[in-house]
Design an enzyme around this catalytic site. Structure first.
Site, PDB file in Angstrom:
ATOM      1  N   ASN A  20      11.300   0.110   5.065  1.00  0.00           N
ATOM      2  CA  ASN A  20      10.875  -0.681   3.971  1.00  0.00           C
ATOM      3  C   ASN A  20      11.979  -1.379   3.343  1.00  0.00           C
ATOM      4  O   ASN A  20      12.961  -1.026   3.320  1.00  0.00           O
ATOM      5  CB  ASN A  20      10.170   0.218   2.970  1.00  0.00           C
TER       6      ASN A  20
ATOM      7  N   ARG B  71       0.901  -1.220  -0.029  1.00  0.00           N
ATOM      8  CA  ARG B  71      -0.015   0.002   0.076  1.00  0.00           C
ATOM      9  C   ARG B  71       0.926   1.285  -0.046  1.00  0.00           C
ATOM     10  O   ARG B  71       1.836   1.334   0.884  1.00  0.00           O
ATOM     11  CB  ARG B  71      -0.868  -0.084   1.256  1.00  0.00           C
TER      12      ARG B  71
ATOM     13  N   HIS C 165      12.692  -2.816  -0.610  1.00  0.00           N
ATOM     14  CA  HIS C 165      12.394  -2.751  -2.213  1.00  0.00           C
ATOM     15  C   HIS C 165      13.340  -3.522  -3.026  1.00  0.00           C
ATOM     16  O   HIS C 165      14.614  -3.546  -2.767  1.00  0.00           O
ATOM     17  CB  HIS C 165      12.521  -1.171  -2.454  1.00  0.00           C
TER      18      HIS C 165
END
Ligand code: GRF
Length: 203
Positions: free
Chosen positions: A106, A90, A108
């Site tokens: 996060n 999200r 990635h």
């Protein structure tokens, strides 16, 4: 330190964090796993590890800000020191991100700043790159753009498909994420005005 992990899918990065915690290598404890989608593998992995789970289903909210407010309330009930996005799919509002500034990470699947966004493995193959990888970064208002913390690199092989490349990159993700989370839990990793610092040294 307490960690809340957000997932949207299979949760292999969550599993890497669970495994590190069980070996005493994470430096913190996973307080809860929250998913924006019900019935995903990440929730099963948490349950099997005896970790509390919650679902904040984005389909139940009329718009992004309402979802983010409900998600923030659910997270803050655990009062975590760190929020970890692990395969969380999200896009979060600026106010949500600002609330967790300096304590949200996060991962990635690219060597940022190259290839922010989706379908990174296909894009790397199409570009003919010989190297690829994953990046752990602090989450800021810039999508997939926060200050980098740690990267893992893999070669791109001539025989690679998006699937074989994704698999190789995941292997690096499962190595670098527990390492980065451990640095944060030990108080060694910080976000400053000029970027991420490890032991006081800019990364
Ligand atoms: C994978 O594409 C991974 O590269 C990215 O999120 C997706 C799912 O990860 N970080 P996970 O298996 O749910 O952790």
């Amino acid at each position: 330190p307490g960690i809340v992990v957000l997932v949207s899918g299979g949760g292999t990065n969550l599993q890497a964090l669970i495994d590190a915690a069980s070996k005493g290598q994470l430096g913190g404890s996973i307080l809860a796993v929250i998913s924006n989608k019900p019935g995903v593998g990440g929730l099963d992995r948490a349950a099997r590890a005896g970790i509390e789970t919650a679902v904040v289903n984005h389909r139940n909210y009329p718009e992004r800000a309402a979802f983010d407010a409900a998600l923030r309330e659910t997270i803050d009930a655990y009062a975590p020191d760190l929020v970890v996005l692990a395969g969380f799919m999200r896009i979060l509002t600026d106010s949500f991100v600002r609330h967790y500034r300096g304590r949200m990470l996060n991962i990635h699947p690219s060597l940022l700043p190259a290839y922010p966004g989706l379908h990174t493995h296909t894009r790397v193959l199409e570009a003919g790159d010989e190297e690829h990888g994953a990046t752990v970064h602090f989450v800021t208002e810039e999508l997939d753009g926060g200050p980098p913390v740690l990267q893992g690199r893999v070669p791109v092989l001539p025989t690679d498909t998006a699937e074989t490349l994704a698999e190789r990159v995941l292997g690096q993700e499962h190595r670098i994420y527990p390492q980065a989370v451990s640095w944060f839990c030990q108080g060694r990793l910080r976000l400053t005005a000029s970027g991420a610092e490890l032991d006081g040294t800019p990364l």
